[in-house]
Design a protein around this motif. Structure first.
Motif, mmCIF file in Angstrom:
data_model
loop_
_atom_site.group_PDB
_atom_site.id
_atom_site.type_symbol
_atom_site.label_atom_id
_atom_site.label_comp_id
_atom_site.label_asym_id
_atom_site.label_seq_id
_atom_site.Cartn_x
_atom_site.Cartn_y
_atom_site.Cartn_z
ATOM 1 N N ASN A 1 46.190 31.448 11.623
ATOM 2 C CA ASN A 1 46.521 30.093 11.193
ATOM 3 C C ASN A 1 46.809 29.159 12.359
ATOM 4 O O ASN A 1 46.632 27.947 12.239
ATOM 5 N N TYR A 2 47.238 29.696 13.480
ATOM 6 C CA TYR A 2 47.502 28.839 14.629
ATOM 7 C C TYR A 2 46.223 28.126 15.066
ATOM 8 O O TYR A 2 46.270 26.969 15.457
ATOM 9 N N PHE A 3 45.089 28.782 14.957
ATOM 10 C CA PHE A 3 43.822 28.162 15.333
ATOM 11 C C PHE A 3 43.467 27.028 14.368
ATOM 12 O O PHE A 3 42.919 26.007 14.777
ATOM 13 N N ARG A 4 43.787 27.204 13.103
ATOM 14 C CA ARG A 4 43.584 26.131 12.119
ATOM 15 C C ARG A 4 44.482 24.950 12.449
ATOM 16 O O ARG A 4 44.059 23.792 12.373
ATOM 17 N N THR B 1 51.721 28.558 22.269
ATOM 18 C CA THR B 1 50.993 27.607 23.104
ATOM 19 C C THR B 1 49.521 27.977 23.013
ATOM 20 O O THR B 1 49.180 29.136 22.734
ATOM 21 N N GLY B 2 48.667 27.013 23.238
ATOM 22 C CA GLY B 2 47.241 27.323 23.142
ATOM 23 C C GLY B 2 46.384 26.342 23.909
ATOM 24 O O GLY B 2 46.869 25.339 24.442
ATOM 25 N N SER C 1 57.728 33.877 15.752
ATOM 26 C CA SER C 1 57.034 33.779 14.466
ATOM 27 C C SER C 1 57.453 32.545 13.681
ATOM 28 O O SER C 1 58.641 32.244 13.573
ATOM 29 N N ALA C 2 56.463 31.871 13.116
ATOM 30 C CA ALA C 2 56.721 30.859 12.098
ATOM 31 C C ALA C 2 56.792 31.601 10.769
ATOM 32 O O ALA C 2 56.134 32.629 10.589
ATOM 33 N N LYS C 3 57.594 31.060 9.856
ATOM 34 C CA LYS C 3 57.783 31.726 8.570
ATOM 35 C C LYS C 3 57.574 30.747 7.427
ATOM 36 O O LYS C 3 57.598 29.534 7.612
ATOM 37 N N PHE C 4 57.397 31.329 6.253
ATOM 38 C CA PHE C 4 57.198 30.546 5.036
ATOM 39 C C PHE C 4 58.282 29.481 4.914
ATOM 40 O O PHE C 4 59.457 29.740 5.120
ATOM 41 N N ASP C 5 57.864 28.264 4.596
ATOM 42 C CA ASP C 5 58.705 27.089 4.380
ATOM 43 C C ASP C 5 59.247 26.446 5.655
ATOM 44 O O ASP C 5 59.940 25.443 5.580
ATOM 45 N N ASP C 6 58.941 27.003 6.839
ATOM 46 C CA ASP C 6 59.310 26.315 8.081
ATOM 47 C C ASP C 6 58.517 25.015 8.174
ATOM 48 O O ASP C 6 57.337 24.974 7.799
ATOM 49 N N TYR C 7 59.131 23.984 8.704
ATOM 50 C CA TYR C 7 58.385 22.804 9.130
ATOM 51 C C TYR C 7 58.049 23.011 10.597
ATOM 52 O O TYR C 7 58.914 23.409 11.382
ATOM 53 N N ILE C 8 56.793 22.779 10.920
ATOM 54 C CA ILE C 8 56.350 22.961 12.302
ATOM 55 C C ILE C 8 55.781 21.655 12.836
ATOM 56 O O ILE C 8 55.336 20.794 12.074
ATOM 57 N N LYS D 1 31.643 14.077 29.791
ATOM 58 C CA LYS D 1 30.625 13.732 28.791
ATOM 59 C C LYS D 1 30.020 14.960 28.126
ATOM 60 O O LYS D 1 29.275 14.828 27.159
ATOM 61 N N VAL D 2 30.345 16.165 28.610
ATOM 62 C CA VAL D 2 29.794 17.378 27.996
ATOM 63 C C VAL D 2 30.853 18.310 27.408
ATOM 64 O O VAL D 2 30.501 19.249 26.700
ATOM 65 N N LYS D 3 32.136 18.050 27.678
ATOM 66 C CA LYS D 3 33.162 18.932 27.108
ATOM 67 C C LYS D 3 34.506 18.234 27.037
ATOM 68 O O LYS D 3 34.739 17.217 27.690
ATOM 69 N N MET D 4 35.384 18.816 26.223
ATOM 70 C CA MET D 4 36.782 18.379 26.177
ATOM 71 C C MET D 4 37.661 19.609 26.048
ATOM 72 O O MET D 4 37.276 20.604 25.437
ATOM 73 N N VAL D 5 38.838 19.519 26.670
ATOM 74 C CA VAL D 5 39.799 20.619 26.667
ATOM 75 C C VAL D 5 41.128 20.080 26.145
ATOM 76 O O VAL D 5 41.618 19.050 26.629
ATOM 77 N N PHE D 6 41.669 20.753 25.154
ATOM 78 C CA PHE D 6 42.973 20.411 24.598
ATOM 79 C C PHE D 6 43.958 21.535 24.875
ATOM 80 O O PHE D 6 43.577 22.719 24.875
ATOM 81 N N THR D 7 45.215 21.159 25.067
ATOM 82 C CA THR D 7 46.298 22.135 25.101
ATOM 83 C C THR D 7 47.232 21.823 23.933
ATOM 84 O O THR D 7 47.314 20.666 23.479
ATOM 85 N N TYR D 8 47.915 22.860 23.465
ATOM 86 C CA TYR D 8 48.739 22.743 22.257
ATOM 87 C C TYR D 8 50.077 23.434 22.444
ATOM 88 O O TYR D 8 50.188 24.412 23.190
ATOM 89 N N ARG D 9 51.050 22.926 21.699
ATOM 90 C CA ARG D 9 52.328 23.607 21.527
ATOM 91 C C ARG D 9 52.675 23.541 20.050
ATOM 92 O O ARG D 9 52.488 22.494 19.416
ATOM 93 N N VAL D 10 53.151 24.651 19.507
ATOM 94 C CA VAL D 10 53.619 24.688 18.127
ATOM 95 C C VAL D 10 55.116 24.965 18.184
ATOM 96 O O VAL D 10 55.548 25.968 18.773
ATOM 97 N N LEU D 11 55.887 24.073 17.583
ATOM 98 C CA LEU D 11 57.348 24.165 17.608
ATOM 99 C C LEU D 11 57.890 24.244 16.191
ATOM 100 O O LEU D 11 57.328 23.625 15.275
ATOM 101 N N ARG D 12 58.975 24.963 16.017
ATOM 102 C CA ARG D 12 59.678 24.927 14.733
ATOM 103 C C ARG D 12 60.545 23.672 14.754
ATOM 104 O O ARG D 12 61.284 23.436 15.712
ATOM 105 N N GLU D 13 60.435 22.859 13.733
ATOM 106 C CA GLU D 13 61.088 21.556 13.757
ATOM 107 C C GLU D 13 62.615 21.649 13.806
ATOM 108 O O GLU D 13 63.252 20.948 14.595
ATOM 109 N N HIS D 14 63.220 22.485 12.992
ATOM 110 C CA HIS D 14 64.680 22.427 12.852
ATOM 111 C C HIS D 14 65.448 22.856 14.095
ATOM 112 O O HIS D 14 66.571 22.397 14.323
#
Length: 134
Positions: free
Chosen positions: A23-26, A103-104, A65-72, A83-96
């Motif tokens: 799901n992190y990839f989604r 990280t990705g 781990s993220a868990k059911f009902d967490d806000y992220i 012009k031929v590629k793009m690179v993104f970096t990511y962070r997933v945080l638990r809101e509370h």
């Protein structure tokens, strides 16, 4: 950087109530699409011009781990663009509590629908190269 807020759904978890790793990839994709939208690029417009951007490299480092009902919060930064590629970096945080969950990084190449590398037209490249609107 853009931030997308989501609530973990039950369907995204395993029997222990922990988010399945796929799901992190989604979530990365959701943030990437939102980033493009915020700079004024719509996927339907790109596809109408026979431009797609398949992933050529992806990584995710899981911290907690993220868990059911967490806000992220999914943060996306366009860290490199040409012009031929793009690179993104990511962070997933638990809101509370602000805990760093993952990280990705993704790399996308611009291609036509047949898979041939294409150069991104100037109108799209300028939008990607400009700072995000406030």
């Amino acid at each position: 950087m853009i931030t997308v807020r989501e609530k973990v759904r039950f369907v995204e978890t395993d029997m222990m109530g922990v988010v399945h790793h796929s799901n992190y990839f989604r979530w990365f994709e959701m943030a990437r699409v939102e980033y493009l939208r915020q700079v004024g690029i719509l996927l339907n417009d790109l596809m109408a011009e026979d431009i797609v951007f398949p992933i050529t490299d992806v990584e995710c480092k899981y911290r907690m781990s993220a868990k059911f009902d967490d806000y992220i919060l999914i943060e996306a930064v366009l860290s490199e663009v040409s012009k031929v590629k793009m690179v993104f970096t990511y962070r997933v945080l638990r809101e509370h509590d602000g805990a760093l969950l993952a990280t990705g990084r993704t790399q996308n190449a611009f291609t036509n629908k047949q898979g041939k590398i294409v150069r991104l037209p100037d109108n799209y490249f300028k939008k990607l190269s400009s700072p995000l609107p406030d």
